[in-house]
Scaffold this motif. Structure first.
Motif, PDB file in Angstrom:
ATOM      1  N   ILE A 149       0.839  -1.199   0.000  1.00 36.79           N
ATOM      2  CA  ILE A 149       0.000   0.000   0.000  1.00 36.79           C
ATOM      3  C   ILE A 149       0.875   1.250   0.000  1.00 36.79           C
ATOM      4  O   ILE A 149       0.635   2.197  -0.758  1.00 36.79           O
ATOM      5  CB  ILE A 149      -0.967  -0.006   1.204  1.00 36.79           C
ATOM      6  N   PHE A 150       1.909   1.261   0.825  1.00 39.59           N
ATOM      7  CA  PHE A 150       2.826   2.392   0.882  1.00 39.59           C
ATOM      8  C   PHE A 150       3.496   2.611  -0.476  1.00 39.59           C
ATOM      9  O   PHE A 150       3.525   3.735  -0.990  1.00 39.59           O
ATOM     10  CB  PHE A 150       3.890   2.148   1.961  1.00 39.59           C
ATOM     11  N   THR A 151       4.001   1.554  -1.071  1.00 40.39           N
ATOM     12  CA  THR A 151       4.718   1.650  -2.346  1.00 40.39           C
ATOM     13  C   THR A 151       3.812   2.150  -3.463  1.00 40.39           C
ATOM     14  O   THR A 151       4.193   3.036  -4.232  1.00 40.39           O
ATOM     15  CB  THR A 151       5.335   0.283  -2.726  1.00 40.39           C
ATOM     16  N   VAL A 152       2.617   1.609  -3.552  1.00 34.92           N
ATOM     17  CA  VAL A 152       1.686   1.993  -4.617  1.00 34.92           C
ATOM     18  C   VAL A 152       1.242   3.449  -4.466  1.00 34.92           C
ATOM     19  O   VAL A 152       1.273   4.216  -5.427  1.00 34.92           O
ATOM     20  CB  VAL A 152       0.466   1.043  -4.662  1.00 34.92           C
ATOM     21  N   THR A 153       0.854   3.846  -3.255  1.00 31.60           N
ATOM     22  CA  THR A 153       0.388   5.222  -3.072  1.00 31.60           C
ATOM     23  C   THR A 153       1.537   6.216  -3.235  1.00 31.60           C
ATOM     24  O   THR A 153       1.347   7.290  -3.803  1.00 31.60           O
ATOM     25  CB  THR A 153      -0.298   5.416  -1.696  1.00 31.60           C
ATOM     26  N   ASN A 154       2.705   5.859  -2.789  1.00 29.59           N
ATOM     27  CA  ASN A 154       3.873   6.726  -2.936  1.00 29.59           C
ATOM     28  C   ASN A 154       4.224   6.915  -4.408  1.00 29.59           C
ATOM     29  O   ASN A 154       4.459   8.045  -4.862  1.00 29.59           O
ATOM     30  CB  ASN A 154       5.054   6.144  -2.159  1.00 29.59           C
TER      31      ASN A 154
ATOM     32  N   ASP B 247      -6.138  -4.571  11.573  1.00 33.34           N
ATOM     33  CA  ASP B 247      -5.076  -4.330  12.546  1.00 33.34           C
ATOM     34  C   ASP B 247      -3.936  -3.586  11.859  1.00 33.34           C
ATOM     35  O   ASP B 247      -3.398  -4.042  10.855  1.00 33.34           O
ATOM     36  CB  ASP B 247      -4.579  -5.662  13.115  1.00 33.34           C
ATOM     37  N   GLY B 248      -3.591  -2.442  12.422  1.00 33.99           N
ATOM     38  CA  GLY B 248      -2.493  -1.652  11.873  1.00 33.99           C
ATOM     39  C   GLY B 248      -1.148  -2.034  12.435  1.00 33.99           C
ATOM     40  O   GLY B 248      -0.118  -1.493  12.021  1.00 33.99           O
ATOM     41  N   GLY B 249      -1.124  -2.950  13.377  1.00 30.89           N
ATOM     42  CA  GLY B 249       0.136  -3.400  13.942  1.00 30.89           C
ATOM     43  C   GLY B 249       0.522  -2.702  15.233  1.00 30.89           C
ATOM     44  O   GLY B 249       1.594  -2.944  15.774  1.00 30.89           O
ATOM     45  N   SER B 250      -0.358  -1.844  15.751  1.00 28.32           N
ATOM     46  CA  SER B 250      -0.022  -1.126  16.984  1.00 28.32           C
ATOM     47  C   SER B 250      -0.525  -1.850  18.231  1.00 28.32           C
ATOM     48  O   SER B 250      -0.216  -1.437  19.334  1.00 28.32           O
ATOM     49  CB  SER B 250      -0.581   0.303  16.956  1.00 28.32           C
ATOM     50  N   GLY B 251      -1.317  -2.870  18.021  1.00 27.60           N
ATOM     51  CA  GLY B 251      -1.803  -3.640  19.147  1.00 27.60           C
ATOM     52  C   GLY B 251      -3.092  -3.125  19.764  1.00 27.60           C
ATOM     53  O   GLY B 251      -3.468  -3.534  20.840  1.00 27.60           O
ATOM     54  N   GLY B 252      -3.774  -2.222  19.107  1.00 28.23           N
ATOM     55  CA  GLY B 252      -5.031  -1.709  19.633  1.00 28.23           C
ATOM     56  C   GLY B 252      -5.448  -0.444  18.918  1.00 28.23           C
ATOM     57  O   GLY B 252      -4.814  -0.012  17.963  1.00 28.23           O
ATOM     58  N   SER B 253      -6.524   0.164  19.404  1.00 28.71           N
ATOM     59  CA  SER B 253      -7.000   1.407  18.809  1.00 28.71           C
ATOM     60  C   SER B 253      -6.039   2.538  19.131  1.00 28.71           C
ATOM     61  O   SER B 253      -5.589   2.675  20.262  1.00 28.71           O
ATOM     62  CB  SER B 253      -8.387   1.771  19.347  1.00 28.71           C
ATOM     63  N   PRO B 254      -5.726   3.369  18.130  1.00 27.09           N
ATOM     64  CA  PRO B 254      -4.807   4.472  18.386  1.00 27.09           C
ATOM     65  C   PRO B 254      -5.436   5.532  19.289  1.00 27.09           C
ATOM     66  O   PRO B 254      -6.634   5.774  19.237  1.00 27.09           O
ATOM     67  CB  PRO B 254      -4.519   5.040  17.001  1.00 27.09           C
ATOM     68  N   ASP B 255      -4.602   6.123  20.139  1.00 30.56           N
ATOM     69  CA  ASP B 255      -5.028   7.205  21.024  1.00 30.56           C
ATOM     70  C   ASP B 255      -4.360   8.485  20.547  1.00 30.56           C
ATOM     71  O   ASP B 255      -3.161   8.677  20.730  1.00 30.56           O
ATOM     72  CB  ASP B 255      -4.623   6.887  22.461  1.00 30.56           C
ATOM     73  N   PHE B 256      -5.150   9.366  19.908  1.00 35.97           N
ATOM     74  CA  PHE B 256      -4.592  10.594  19.356  1.00 35.97           C
ATOM     75  C   PHE B 256      -4.674  11.763  20.335  1.00 35.97           C
ATOM     76  O   PHE B 256      -4.397  12.891  19.965  1.00 35.97           O
ATOM     77  CB  PHE B 256      -5.294  10.951  18.042  1.00 35.97           C
ATOM     78  N   SER B 257      -5.030  11.489  21.584  1.00 37.18           N
ATOM     79  CA  SER B 257      -5.154  12.570  22.562  1.00 37.18           C
ATOM     80  C   SER B 257      -3.866  12.812  23.343  1.00 37.18           C
ATOM     81  O   SER B 257      -3.769  13.781  24.086  1.00 37.18           O
ATOM     82  CB  SER B 257      -6.299  12.278  23.539  1.00 37.18           C
TER      83      SER B 257
ATOM     84  N   GLN C   9       2.834   5.911  19.275  1.00 38.62           N
ATOM     85  CA  GLN C   9       2.560   4.479  19.153  1.00 38.62           C
ATOM     86  C   GLN C   9       1.819   4.181  17.856  1.00 38.62           C
ATOM     87  O   GLN C   9       2.151   3.234  17.151  1.00 38.62           O
ATOM     88  CB  GLN C   9       1.748   3.983  20.342  1.00 38.62           C
ATOM     89  N   ALA C  10       0.819   5.009  17.528  1.00 39.76           N
ATOM     90  CA  ALA C  10       0.036   4.776  16.308  1.00 39.76           C
ATOM     91  C   ALA C  10       0.909   4.922  15.067  1.00 39.76           C
ATOM     92  O   ALA C  10       0.835   4.102  14.154  1.00 39.76           O
ATOM     93  CB  ALA C  10      -1.136   5.741  16.244  1.00 39.76           C
ATOM     94  N   LEU C  11       1.734   5.950  15.025  1.00 37.02           N
ATOM     95  CA  LEU C  11       2.561   6.185  13.832  1.00 37.02           C
ATOM     96  C   LEU C  11       3.752   5.243  13.751  1.00 37.02           C
ATOM     97  O   LEU C  11       4.332   5.087  12.682  1.00 37.02           O
ATOM     98  CB  LEU C  11       3.026   7.644  13.792  1.00 37.02           C
ATOM     99  N   ALA C  12       4.102   4.612  14.870  1.00 36.40           N
ATOM    100  CA  ALA C  12       5.214   3.665  14.866  1.00 36.40           C
ATOM    101  C   ALA C  12       4.805   2.304  14.303  1.00 36.40           C
ATOM    102  O   ALA C  12       5.657   1.473  13.999  1.00 36.40           O
ATOM    103  CB  ALA C  12       5.770   3.493  16.287  1.00 36.40           C
ATOM    104  N   SER C  13       3.511   2.090  14.138  1.00 33.92           N
ATOM    105  CA  SER C  13       3.037   0.827  13.590  1.00 33.92           C
ATOM    106  C   SER C  13       3.024   0.899  12.060  1.00 33.92           C
ATOM    107  O   SER C  13       2.944   1.991  11.486  1.00 33.92           O
ATOM    108  CB  SER C  13       1.623   0.528  14.099  1.00 33.92           C
ATOM    109  N   PRO C  14       3.077  -0.230  11.376  1.00 33.26           N
ATOM    110  CA  PRO C  14       3.035  -0.213   9.909  1.00 33.26           C
ATOM    111  C   PRO C  14       1.777   0.449   9.352  1.00 33.26           C
ATOM    112  O   PRO C  14       1.851   1.269   8.432  1.00 33.26           O
ATOM    113  CB  PRO C  14       3.092  -1.695   9.515  1.00 33.26           C
ATOM    114  N   GLY C  15       0.630   0.146   9.931  1.00 29.63           N
ATOM    115  CA  GLY C  15      -0.613   0.752   9.459  1.00 29.63           C
ATOM    116  C   GLY C  15      -0.666   2.239   9.736  1.00 29.63           C
ATOM    117  O   GLY C  15      -1.074   3.035   8.894  1.00 29.63           O
ATOM    118  N   GLY C  16      -0.255   2.627  10.925  1.00 24.40           N
ATOM    119  CA  GLY C  16      -0.253   4.037  11.287  1.00 24.40           C
ATOM    120  C   GLY C  16       0.694   4.860  10.440  1.00 24.40           C
ATOM    121  O   GLY C  16       0.356   5.961   9.986  1.00 24.40           O
ATOM    122  N   ALA C  17       1.878   4.330  10.196  1.00 25.41           N
ATOM    123  CA  ALA C  17       2.843   5.047   9.347  1.00 25.41           C
ATOM    124  C   ALA C  17       2.319   5.158   7.918  1.00 25.41           C
ATOM    125  O   ALA C  17       2.476   6.197   7.273  1.00 25.41           O
ATOM    126  CB  ALA C  17       4.194   4.338   9.375  1.00 25.41           C
ATOM    127  N   THR C  18       1.687   4.107   7.433  1.00 23.59           N
ATOM    128  CA  THR C  18       1.163   4.120   6.067  1.00 23.59           C
ATOM    129  C   THR C  18       0.039   5.129   5.914  1.00 23.59           C
ATOM    130  O   THR C  18       0.059   5.940   4.984  1.00 23.59           O
ATOM    131  CB  THR C  18       0.680   2.710   5.651  1.00 23.59           C
TER     132      THR C  18
END
Length: 152
Positions: A6-11, A59-69, A76-85
Motif C-alpha cells: 500500500i505504501f509503495t503503490v500510493t507513494n 489491525d495496523g500493527g499497533s496492538g489496539g485502537s490508536p489514542d490521538f489525545s 505508538q500509532a505512527l510507529a506501527s506499519p498501518g499508522g505510518a502508512t
C-alpha cells in the motif's frame, strides 16, 4: 494487510502526479485529472484504510485502537506499519492538494515554471515550508500581505 505494498503503490502514484504537475502543460483536463486522479484517489485510499483501522476492523500493527489525545498515543500509532502508512498517505494527499493550489496560483500571477518547480519540490518534501516559501514569493508581487496569502 500488506502495508509495504500500500505504501509503495500510493507513494509511486503521488510521485507520478507531482511529476505531471511540475512538467506537463497546465490544461484544464490535466489539472482536473490531477485533482481527482491524484488528490481524490489518495484521499479515497486514506479513507478506505483509516475508517476500518480506527474502528478495529483491520489491525495496523499497533496492538489496539490508536489514542490521538496524547503524544505517546500518536507516537505508538505512527510507529506501527498501518499508522505510518495512513500517516504518509495523509501527507501525500494534503501536500499534493497544496501543490495544485500553488501551481494554479503561481500560473495566475505569472510566475515562470522554473521558479515554481523548486517551490513545488519544497511543498512535496517539506509541506508547510514550501507553502511559506510560495507565500513569500507571492508577497514579492504584491505590497499587501493579505493579497499574498489569501487563496484565490
Amino acid at each position: 494487510m500488506d502495508w509495504n505494498l500500500i505504501f509503495t503503490v500510493t507513494n509511486a502514484h503521488a510521485l507520478l502526479m507531482w511529476l505531471i504537475l511540475a512538467l506537463a502543460p497546465r490544461s484544464t483536463a490535466i489539472m482536473t485529472g490531477l485533482f481527482f486522479g491524484g488528490v481524490g484517489l489518495l484521499a479515497l485510499a486514506y479513507t478506505a484504510i483509516v475508517i476500518p483501522l480506527l474502528t478495529g476492523l483491520i489491525d495496523g500493527g499497533s496492538g489496539g485502537s490508536p489514542d490521538f489525545s496524547t503524544l505517546a498515543g500518536v507516537q505508538q500509532a505512527l510507529a506501527s506499519p498501518g499508522g505510518a502508512t495512513i500517516g504518509w498517505i495523509h501527507y501525500l494527499a494534503f501536500d499534493l492538494f497544496v501543490g495544485l493550489w500553488v501551481a494554479r496560483n503561481a500560473d495566475k500571477y505569472g510566475f515562470a515554471r522554473w521558479l515554481q518547480i523548486p517551490i513545488l519540490f519544497s511543498v512535496l518534501m517539506l509541506g508547510p515550508l514550501g507553502l511559506v516559501l510560495y507565500m513569500l514569493l507571492r508577497f514579492t508581487r504584491h505590497n499587501k500581505v493579505a493579497g499574498s496569502v489569501l487563496p484565490e
